[in-house]
Enzyme design. Structure first.
Site, PDB file in Angstrom:
ATOM      1  N   LYS A  54       0.801  -1.231   0.000  1.00 41.59           N
ATOM      2  CA  LYS A  54       0.000   0.000   0.000  1.00 41.59           C
ATOM      3  C   LYS A  54       0.836   1.285   0.000  1.00 41.59           C
ATOM      4  O   LYS A  54       0.329   2.361   0.329  1.00 41.59           O
ATOM      5  CB  LYS A  54      -1.011   0.049   1.160  1.00 41.59           C
ATOM      6  CG  LYS A  54      -1.828  -1.190   1.365  1.00 41.59           C
ATOM      7  CD  LYS A  54      -2.312  -1.819   0.092  1.00 41.59           C
ATOM      8  CE  LYS A  54      -3.423  -1.056  -0.596  1.00 41.59           C
ATOM      9  NZ  LYS A  54      -3.799  -1.757  -1.867  1.00 41.59           N
ATOM     10  N   THR A  58       1.277   0.011  -7.292  1.00 46.80           N
ATOM     11  CA  THR A  58       0.569  -0.009  -8.575  1.00 46.80           C
ATOM     12  C   THR A  58       0.881   1.261  -9.368  1.00 46.80           C
ATOM     13  O   THR A  58       1.000   1.232 -10.594  1.00 46.80           O
ATOM     14  CB  THR A  58      -0.951  -0.115  -8.306  1.00 46.80           C
ATOM     15  OG1 THR A  58      -1.151  -1.069  -7.254  1.00 46.80           O
ATOM     16  CG2 THR A  58      -1.703  -0.558  -9.537  1.00 46.80           C
ATOM     17  N   HIS A 115       6.906  -7.563  -2.205  1.00 46.89           N
ATOM     18  CA  HIS A 115       6.765  -6.805  -0.952  1.00 46.89           C
ATOM     19  C   HIS A 115       7.769  -7.337   0.091  1.00 46.89           C
ATOM     20  O   HIS A 115       7.661  -6.996   1.271  1.00 46.89           O
ATOM     21  CB  HIS A 115       5.360  -6.973  -0.370  1.00 46.89           C
ATOM     22  CG  HIS A 115       4.275  -6.258  -1.127  1.00 46.89           C
ATOM     23  ND1 HIS A 115       4.418  -4.992  -1.636  1.00 46.89           N
ATOM     24  CD2 HIS A 115       3.009  -6.636  -1.431  1.00 46.89           C
ATOM     25  CE1 HIS A 115       3.286  -4.624  -2.231  1.00 46.89           C
ATOM     26  NE2 HIS A 115       2.427  -5.604  -2.130  1.00 46.89           N
ATOM     27  N   SER A 145      -4.151   2.996   4.644  1.00 48.95           N
ATOM     28  CA  SER A 145      -4.411   2.338   3.365  1.00 48.95           C
ATOM     29  C   SER A 145      -4.426   0.816   3.544  1.00 48.95           C
ATOM     30  O   SER A 145      -5.278   0.119   2.976  1.00 48.95           O
ATOM     31  CB  SER A 145      -3.345   2.757   2.346  1.00 48.95           C
ATOM     32  OG  SER A 145      -3.630   2.223   1.082  1.00 48.95           O
TER      33      SER A 145
HETATM   34  P1  A3P Z   1      -5.010   4.872  -0.568  1.00 49.12           P
HETATM   35  O1  A3P Z   1      -5.600   3.646   0.037  1.00 49.12           O
HETATM   36  O2  A3P Z   1      -4.454   5.815   0.468  1.00 49.12           O
HETATM   37  O3  A3P Z   1      -5.910   5.564  -1.526  1.00 49.12           O
HETATM   38  P2  A3P Z   1      -0.423  -0.292  -3.600  1.00 49.12           P
HETATM   39  O4  A3P Z   1      -0.487  -0.113  -5.063  1.00 49.12           O
HETATM   40  O5  A3P Z   1       0.956  -0.404  -3.049  1.00 49.12           O
HETATM   41  O6  A3P Z   1      -1.349  -1.363  -3.159  1.00 49.12           O
HETATM   42  O7  A3P Z   1      -0.915   1.085  -2.952  1.00 49.12           O
HETATM   43  C1  A3P Z   1      -2.241   1.502  -3.055  1.00 49.12           C
HETATM   44  C2  A3P Z   1      -2.305   2.919  -2.572  1.00 49.12           C
HETATM   45  O8  A3P Z   1      -1.698   3.767  -3.578  1.00 49.12           O
HETATM   46  C3  A3P Z   1      -3.748   3.408  -2.430  1.00 49.12           C
HETATM   47  O9  A3P Z   1      -3.725   4.422  -1.408  1.00 49.12           O
HETATM   48  C4  A3P Z   1      -3.989   3.977  -3.822  1.00 49.12           C
HETATM   49  O10 A3P Z   1      -5.070   4.858  -3.899  1.00 49.12           O
HETATM   50  C5  A3P Z   1      -2.657   4.678  -4.047  1.00 49.12           C
HETATM   51  N1  A3P Z   1      -2.449   4.955  -5.478  1.00 49.12           N
HETATM   52  C6  A3P Z   1      -2.542   4.101  -6.507  1.00 49.12           C
HETATM   53  N2  A3P Z   1      -2.344   4.736  -7.678  1.00 49.12           N
HETATM   54  C7  A3P Z   1      -2.119   6.043  -7.360  1.00 49.12           C
HETATM   55  C8  A3P Z   1      -1.861   7.216  -8.138  1.00 49.12           C
HETATM   56  N3  A3P Z   1      -1.812   7.160  -9.452  1.00 49.12           N
HETATM   57  N4  A3P Z   1      -1.672   8.368  -7.466  1.00 49.12           N
HETATM   58  C9  A3P Z   1      -1.734   8.434  -6.126  1.00 49.12           C
HETATM   59  N5  A3P Z   1      -1.978   7.360  -5.342  1.00 49.12           N
HETATM   60  C10 A3P Z   1      -2.172   6.176  -5.948  1.00 49.12           C
END
Ligand code: A3P
Length: 302
Positions: A54, A58, A115, A145
């Protein structure tokens, strides 16, 4: 796999129990496949994307894929994120494929997601001197998150309420372990290996600047129009509606996006909606203790 057997497999997906490997909690399936994972044969041109869950995995994956495909969104729409960039420490019940199997089928140059904390990485990544991009996010937003991800991901343990989850997070009793050990371990490793260490908060503040850093690290030249296109394509609002980047292809029996969307808020400072003053001060104390002397600092707001 036919639809019937897929449904059968999905019906087996249940909230996993945590099993420790070298003191770090993982899903039972990961622990069962540990020796296979450790034997993973990295190739010298593999690029590894590593994060605590998180932290913006992505997002950096989409940026890297765009950079590697000349900023062409069509090429990045060839498959969903997890198929374009295999997640090697994810194991699902058969006949669903594991990230390791996906990696075998991915042609070089591969971009691989993990991870894993630094001491648990399969040794071949070090032996092959693979480049690594690490993204770190401040502990408060990262914890929030992760809490919402536990709520929506039916394969993760039940998080309980926010107060209970935060306790587990603070002592590292969550999947992939302690956030503090993770961010610090990779921070220290960057002095010995080719690791680009990025911060989610910097990416939010100035995406073009951070994308340029990634391009430089990968030895890719980007023109101004391509850079602009990448910034636009990887903005939160764009990715949220992009089925190849928002995990909407994963059945809702696993990721229930009606509980909490995968791309949930994408901001810095959402922790203020969740933490009490006492919880915030406590986390600050743990942060000061665990990261003290490392030179690693985080911004909690922009
Ligand atoms: P939130 O839950 O705070 O919205 P991961 O990809 O490591 O699982 O992380 C997911 C987190 O990154 C989520 O945070 C998601 O909304 C955020 N995220 C994904 N794409 C993003 C983007 N393009 N810009 C900003 N935050 C992004």
């Amino acid at each position: 796999m036919d639809l019937k057997s897929e449904q059968e497999v999905l019906s087996f997906i249940k909230r996993s129990e945590l099993v420790e490997v070298e003191g770090v909690p993982f899903a039972k399936e990961t622990e069962e496949n540990w020796s296979l994972l450790q034997a993973f044969a990295a190739r010298p041109d593999d690029l590894l994307i590593c994060t605590y869950p998180k932290a913006g995995t992505t997002w950096i994956q989409e940026i890297v894929d765009m950079l590697r495909h000349g900023g062409d969104p069509q090429k990045c729409a060839r498959a969903p994120t997890h198929k374009r960039m295999p997640f090697i420490d994810l194991f699902l019940p058969k006949p669903l494929t594991s990230g390791l199997e996906d990696a075998e089928e991915t042609p070089s140059p591969r971009t691989i997601k993990t991870h894993l904390s630094v001491q648990l990485l399969p040794p071949s990544f070090w032996e092959q001197n693979c480049k690594v991009i690490y993204v770190a996010r401040n502990a408060k937003d990262n914890a929030v998150s992760y809490f919402h991800f536990h709520r929506m991901n039916q394969g993760m343990p039940e998080p309980g309420n926010w107060d209970q989850f935060l306790e587990d997070f603070l002592v590292g009793k969550v999947m992939w372990g302690s956030w503090f050990d993770h961010v610090r371990g990779w921070w220290e490793a960057k002095d010995r290996h080719p690791i680009l260490y990025l911060h989610y908060e910097d990416m939010k503040e100035d995406p073009a600047r951070e994308i340029q850093k990634v391009a430089q690290f990968l030895g890719i030249e980007v023109t101004e129009p391509v850079l602009k296109r990448i910034v636009q394509h990887t903005a939160f609002e764009s990715m949220k509606t992009n089925p190849m980047a928002n995990y909407s292809t994963i059945p809702s029996l696993i990721l229930d996006q009606t509980v909490s969307p995968f791309l949930r808020k994408g901001t810095v400072g959402d922790w203020k909606e969740h933490f009490t003053v006492a919880q915030s001060e406590r986390l600050d104390e743990v942060c000061a203790r665990e990261l003290g002397g490392s030179g690693l600092t985080f911004r909690m707001e922009l």
